[in-house]
Design an enzyme around this catalytic site. Structure first.
Site, PDB file in Angstrom:
ATOM      1  N   GLY A 177       0.835  -1.191   0.000  1.00 48.29           N
ATOM      2  CA  GLY A 177       0.000   0.000   0.000  1.00 48.29           C
ATOM      3  C   GLY A 177       0.869   1.240   0.000  1.00 48.29           C
ATOM      4  N   HIS A 185      -2.660  -4.680  -4.528  1.00 50.46           N
ATOM      5  CA  HIS A 185      -1.978  -4.273  -3.300  1.00 50.46           C
ATOM      6  C   HIS A 185      -2.950  -4.298  -2.128  1.00 50.46           C
ATOM      7  CE1 HIS A 185      -3.744  -0.294  -2.449  1.00 50.46           C
ATOM      8  NE2 HIS A 185      -3.899  -0.200  -3.759  1.00 50.46           N
ATOM      9  N   CYS A 186      -2.408  -4.578  -0.965  1.00 51.20           N
ATOM     10  CA  CYS A 186      -3.152  -4.410   0.291  1.00 51.20           C
ATOM     11  C   CYS A 186      -2.343  -3.427   1.117  1.00 51.20           C
ATOM     12  CB  CYS A 186      -3.382  -5.745   0.987  1.00 51.20           C
ATOM     13  SG  CYS A 186      -1.937  -6.807   1.112  1.00 51.20           S
ATOM     14  N   SER A 187      -1.804  -3.865   2.230  1.00 50.94           N
ATOM     15  CA  SER A 187      -0.929  -3.000   3.017  1.00 50.94           C
ATOM     16  C   SER A 187       0.526  -3.415   2.824  1.00 50.94           C
ATOM     17  CB  SER A 187      -1.305  -3.059   4.492  1.00 50.94           C
ATOM     18  OG  SER A 187      -0.481  -2.213   5.268  1.00 50.94           O
ATOM     19  N   THR A 226      -3.114  -9.619  -0.841  1.00 50.77           N
ATOM     20  CA  THR A 226      -2.647  -9.520  -2.228  1.00 50.77           C
ATOM     21  C   THR A 226      -2.393 -10.904  -2.806  1.00 50.77           C
ATOM     22  OG1 THR A 226      -1.670  -7.335  -1.905  1.00 50.77           O
ATOM     23  CG2 THR A 226      -0.769  -8.677  -3.685  1.00 50.77           C
TER      24      THR A 226
END
Length: 668
Positions: free
Chosen positions: A352, A517-519, A525
């Site tokens: 992220g 994307h995530c974090s 992801t």
């Protein structure tokens, strides 16, 4: 599309010619075929192939005295001879011009006919064996040797015979060597027995269970003892049996010892253990350089050097080309020689955005010509997960470096939920709340599944359109209660991806990888991109699609460390795929297990006892020589020798409750 791998349990059926015609007309397409034993001569075989809707041809396959096979009767003049029926079928699939009808027309073998086991007893009989976790499909002897050589004595697996249709092979390690026992299936009764033993069993499981309780002893001077103690599990399963396999491996392995240890947790633990040594040899030097440290959201999660996205068109200063992002390619190449993808696709897995990396992110999107961005996270979930990298308001542009960005459309998407899914969701909520786990995002949410944004990027005179899909209901800890919404979300992701591929500009400027994307860019992801890849394989190939969650996760981790981060995420992959396959099967779903997973668990293992005595009576069985020579017959025309002399084995018939059933340990 890559050719389907032939597997014994999906192209051989224990049927006569009349039934073969019925199956091909009912379930086949032109070019589909199946293999069966010849009715006139049980030593020979027949290939039944559908030429047209109402025309079935039967090709005689002759077995010579040398054990070679051919479609020509005269061994002296035939140009092509084969060591196994699998080789023969694969050859004519690959070279259709080699096979002609009497009228001179080419006779094409395209693929094995798919016969649904839900509807046909002959298919159910052949497919049942595949559910066993120790079943390794069409594994050749050489590969079985390689797998077992690193295992302890007593480890075994079950596989399909490469040379005898309908037959199975037990490959087991004893005294440092691998031996292979052929299990024959009687074409008339369907019962199984090991060569040399008159005892016949109704199923392969019953046979393995019996031999795991009674050791096999070599007859002769060596007197080696073969124990079937520890099954070597396989993670491969075909799509139409995936739901049953999921039910088996989600249950506790030994409920008396632990309710937490399941087949799925066992797979994930092994995955984690195997990943650690491999990562020691893969460099992450660039991401760990001090100049790049502030660009990483988490200091210990950085890309491999060999798969990282390198930003081009940057000043020649240290760290200017770095972004915490990795390519993940589902493409067939020399790199993927052990994995075949029917649907090729590429992704970029990234973290992220930080406030300081937003400009780099959009530079990457432009550079790669990515048109779809998938964001399975909120900007904040108790703490910041991702900085907002898109305009906060519609039609109000923002500038990031040399790129101008405008959000033209922002639409909240909510899908209708069936009553069945609602009931399952409520039950899952009840179960989690009872355990003290409150899934806040899904329990108290407003029902909105995701947000779809249309973004317009401008760089100089060029303009590009982007779709961003932000999934909103993935809980902060764990996984969604039910896969329904995630599956719908991925359907829409693919729809947007296909939309851009269909645009005229795609011919000259192909669409780039989907950005996910995530974090941290590894947990959600990895789950999203692996699930999307497996779903696309199933949609392309169908119910015979090979499914291997374990190997797929292992594969993507060679691109980015830690993809699919937790056991819950790994289980969610199984859960989502099982739900999809159950609800997208064109045939009535029939479960082999009906809640009784014990019938498909491995048999109770026989534990050797030191200084045990040899039983007074035993049954003789034969095994192939413990070498890989028999499995190396791959040439289509080179002459082969007949079968080698084989050692004889005995099987103890004494009760397993007495120490006298166990044989004396052999001298080294």
């Amino acid at each position: 599309m890559p050719r389907l791998a032939l597997r014994q349990y999906n192209f051989y059926y224990r049927v006569n010619g009349e039934k073969a015609e019925e199956l091909l007309k009912e379930y086949g397409e032109d070019g589909d075929f199946l293999l069966r034993y010849s009715e006139s001569n049980p030593q020979n075989f027949s290939i039944s192939v559908r030429v047209a809707e109402d025309k079935i041809l039967h090709i005689k396959v002759t077995k010579y005295e040398s054990d070679m096979l051919s479609i020509f009767e005269d061994e002296r003049t035939t140009p092509n001879q084969f060591g196994s029926i699998t080789e023969l079928a694969e050859f004519y699939m690959e070279f259709p011009e080699k096979l002609r009808e009497k009228n001179g027309l080419f006779l094409e073998l395209k693929k094995p006919v798919y016969v649904p086991y839900h509807l046909e007893a002959c298919a159910e009989e052949q497919r049942r064996t595949q559910l066993y976790r120790w079943w390794h499909g069409n594994l050749p002897a050489s590969s079985a040797n390689k797998l077992l050589q690193t295992e302890k004595n007593g480890t075994y697996l079950l596989r399909a015979s490469q040379h005898i249709p309908g037959a199975l092979v037990i490959s087991a390690k004893t005294e440092g060597q691998v031996v292979h026992l052929t299990i024959y299936q009687d074409p008339s009764t369907g019962r199984f027995n090991i060569d040399g033993d008159r005892t016949k069993f109704q199923s392969a499981w019953l046979l393995i269970d019996s031999y795991s309780k009674n050791p096999i002893v070599e007859k002769g001077e060596a007197s080696r003892v073969l124990y079937l103690e520890e099954p070597l599990f396989n993670t491969f399963i075909e799509a139409d049996l995936f739901v049953d396999r999921f039910e088996i491996i989600r249950r506790p392995i030994n409920p008396r010892e632990s309710m937490e240890k399941t087949g799925i947790s066992e797979e994930f633990d092994r995955l984690s253990q195997e990943a650690l040594p491999a990562e020691q040899y893969l460099s992450k030097r660039e991401g760990r350089r001090p100049v790049n440290a502030e660009k990483n959201r988490y200091k210990n999660i950085v890309p491999f050097d060999h798969t990282r996205v390198i930003l081009t068109d940057r000043p020649n200063t240290p760290g200017s080309d770095y972004i915490n992002a990795s390519y993940v390619r589902f493409e067939n190449s020399q790199r993927t020689k052990n994995v075949t993808f029917a649907c090729e696709k590429s992704f970029i897995a990234t973290q992220g955005c930080l406030e300081t990396t937003i400009s780099d992110f959009w530079s990457m999107v432009w550079q790669e010509n990515s048109r779809v961005i998938v964001m399975p996270t909120m900007e904040n979930e108790r703490k910041e997960k991702c900085a907002r990298y898109w305009p906060a308001e519609v039609n109000k542009p923002e500038v990031h470096g040399d790129i101008s960005l405008t959000c033209t459309i922002e639409r909240k998407v909510q899908r209708a939920v069936s009553d069945e899914v609602k009931a399952e969701l409520e039950q899952e909520k009840t179960n989690r709340i009872a355990k003290g786990l409150v899934p806040e995002a899904e329990l108290n949410g407003d029902g909105i599944s995701y947000i779809l944004r249309t973004l317009v990027m401008k760089k100089g005179k060029d303009t590009r359109e982007i779709r961003q899909l932000q999934y909103l209901t993935w809980p902060d800890h764990g996984c969604p209660l039910h896969p329904y919404a995630v599956l719908n979300f991925l359907e829409d992701v693919d729809r947007e991806y296909d939309y851009f591929n269909a645009q005229p500009i795609a011919a000259s400027l192909p669409q780039g990888p989907i950005v996910v994307h995530c974090s941290a860019g590894i947990g959600r992801t990895g789950t999203v991109l692996v699930l999307d890849a497996l779903l696309n394989q199933v949609k392309k190939v169908g119910l015979l699609c090979p499914m291997d969650v374990y190997k797929m996760v292992k594969y993507v981790r060679t691109y980015r460390s830690g993809l699919v981060q937790t056991e819950q995420q790994y289980q969610f992959l199984y859960k989502a795929l099982a739900f999809y396959l159950k609800n997208n099967n064109p045939y009535p779903v029939k479960s082999f297990i009906d809640g009784d997973t014990d019938a498909f668990d491995f048999p109770r293992r026989l534990r050797p006892t030191p200084n045990a005595s040899r039983p007074s009576s035993a049954r003789q069985v034969t095994s192939s020589r413990p070498s890989s020579s028999a499995s190396s017959r791959t040439s289509h025309s080179r002459p082969r020798t007949g079968p080698q002399a084989e050692p004889i084995f005995e099987r103890s018939t004494s009760s397993t409750s007495s120490s006298s059933t166990l044989l004396k340990s052999t001298k080294k």
